[in-house]
Design an enzyme around this catalytic site. Sequence first.
Site, PDB file in Angstrom:
ATOM      1  N   ASP A 123       0.880  -1.160   0.000  1.00  0.00           N
ATOM      2  CA  ASP A 123       0.000   0.000   0.000  1.00  0.00           C
ATOM      3  C   ASP A 123       0.927   1.222   0.000  1.00  0.00           C
ATOM      4  OD1 ASP A 123      -2.304   1.654   0.422  1.00  0.00           O
ATOM      5  OD2 ASP A 123      -1.761   1.752   2.539  1.00  0.00           O
ATOM      6  N   ASP A 137      -1.016  -0.599   6.048  1.00  0.00           N
ATOM      7  CA  ASP A 137      -0.986   0.080   7.356  1.00  0.00           C
ATOM      8  C   ASP A 137      -1.947  -0.545   8.355  1.00  0.00           C
ATOM      9  OD1 ASP A 137      -3.430   0.931   6.456  1.00  0.00           O
ATOM     10  OD2 ASP A 137      -2.866   3.027   6.205  1.00  0.00           O
ATOM     11  N   ASP A 189      -6.737  -1.947   5.052  1.00  0.00           N
ATOM     12  CA  ASP A 189      -6.251  -2.953   4.115  1.00  0.00           C
ATOM     13  C   ASP A 189      -6.528  -4.377   4.590  1.00  0.00           C
ATOM     14  OD1 ASP A 189      -5.082  -1.172   2.201  1.00  0.00           O
ATOM     15  OD2 ASP A 189      -3.474  -0.785   3.626  1.00  0.00           O
TER      16      ASP A 189
END
Length: 618
Positions: A319, A509, A513
């Site tokens: 990410d 994080d 996600d």
Amino acid sequence: MTKKQKKMLQRILVSAVLYAAAIVIKHTIGPAKWVEFVLFAVPYLFISYDVLIKSCRNIMHGQVFDENFLMALASIGALALGEYSEAVAVMLFYQVGEWFQSYAVNKSRKSIAALMDIRPEFANIEVDGKLEEVDPEEVQVGQTIVINPGERVPLDGTVIKGDSSLDTSALTGESVPRSVHEGSEVISGCINQAGVLYVKVSRPYEDSTVAKILDLVENATNKKSRSEQFITKFARIYTPVVVCMALALAVLPSLFDGQWSVWIYRSLSFLVTSCPCALVISVPLSFFGGIGGASKKGILVKGSTYLQDLSEVRTLVFDKTGTITKGNFTVTNVEPVGMNSEQLLDLAALAESHSTHPIALSIRKAASKDLDINRVQDVREIAGHGIEAQIDGQKVCVGNAKMMDQKVPEGNGFGTCVYVSVNGGYRGMIEIADEIKEDSKTAIDLLRHFGVKRFIMLTGDTEKVAQKVAGTVHIDEVHAQLLPDQKVQILDQILKTKNEKEKVAFVGDGINDAPVLTQADVGIAMGGLGSDAAIEAADIVLMEDQLSQIVTAMQISKKTLRIVYENIWFALIVKALVLILAALGITNMWAAVFADVGVSFIAILNAMRALKVDKIRQ
């Protein structure tokens, strides 16, 4: 040492003294055979009674083929053949090996047990002007607790009064204290170093950071790696096979030459050699050491299976926000249309007033401080697009270009563009920049040396910003402007096209996600400090918000696997060699004792190396 270990060590020392005395008497006086038997039977029974009892108990429960059975059978057989000295030696050195195993496991547990010290013993609450110690589980959300200097933070909450610094090393492995003041979020498990803190509790103990971490660590050893599962299955098949081979070695040749005592002795040596202790002990111990070493560095691994999978990762998917970049957004440019900059910022801040996204927080920080959020109604979040709200009776949309009904300008800087429309009419752009973490580029370069071949970034940000970030940190492939479900779809495609022997890891994080973290072969949560989603969804939680911790985790994983394979091959080669020599009568039971206890001892010492984390060479 534990009390049990001290007691066992005393038994070993007393037995060794009695054994030495029996040998001296045998060679100096030369007593009658029955006296010699008694001299050696005393240390034998003293050192072996628990093994004999376990063996009988296991046989009664149908669990015949284990190391207790092998040692009991071999030593009793040696006694029956008149090899009293070797019978005692087999049991004595077996118990020495078992003691070293227990000591090694206890030592590796301590590295994880150090994490258990974060468990708070009490919480201070103020009652009638006096502090009263209560169980953290009794404190309710919304209550105020008082944390004195030197005390551990018992519950998660927000500082409402006081300034101090917190020692987070038990959670993160980071030695630098973290400053806190009024309004700061604090998490359980840290130690208050300086001033008195008044903290308003935000979560009950069972949902606190410390409770979740403790639960994670306590269950870490339940998920066995493929290597451990293989060794367990191998031992179940291997032990009955070697017992049958030993029986055949004792009976078949004796039928032809009639030398029963010779072949029975060889078969007993064969049994002692074949004991799978070195494999059964050292492989789980190596993984346990690896997990312990990782915990000391603030890396929480949920099970040895994930430690093994990490060593096989060849594709790393990231990410962007909060992972490669800091996630500390600041407004760098405002371009209003039909209003001034302050009005545009205030309008966007009102629309984002209920959002906790880093971009929303940065807009609110840049806007006026005294905004009346009662002006905002009917807030609706559109996933992957932005926010829609009614402000003063007008429809206000704040989000990316997909949110707008018309073509909008692109930003000129290194940042994310947030667009604002009122009743469908474009009213301006707010550009927000994010910083790349200092260690991102170095970490990715180092990961290439650890065997990662492919680096991919998935982000909801614009193509322009994503490409610039990827180019700076040397990421190979970029997928930008993605909705949450599109991230899942792309990761699914990556998993379908990968080599079967290679693993795919996703690094996020841990806040939004969770679906992708769960889907990947190895889910790694960045900055898991205080993040429920990280601890719940990820397989590995990095308590420091740094990509360099992935390098450390990869290093620990590869070192642990290297130690596991060293122990497996060493044990198999030595045992195979001594088994052949024992069957041919070239070696005696002393060599068999080395092949069992000696190999186990060396394997245990080697496994203990997994506890130490080597310095990364750049």
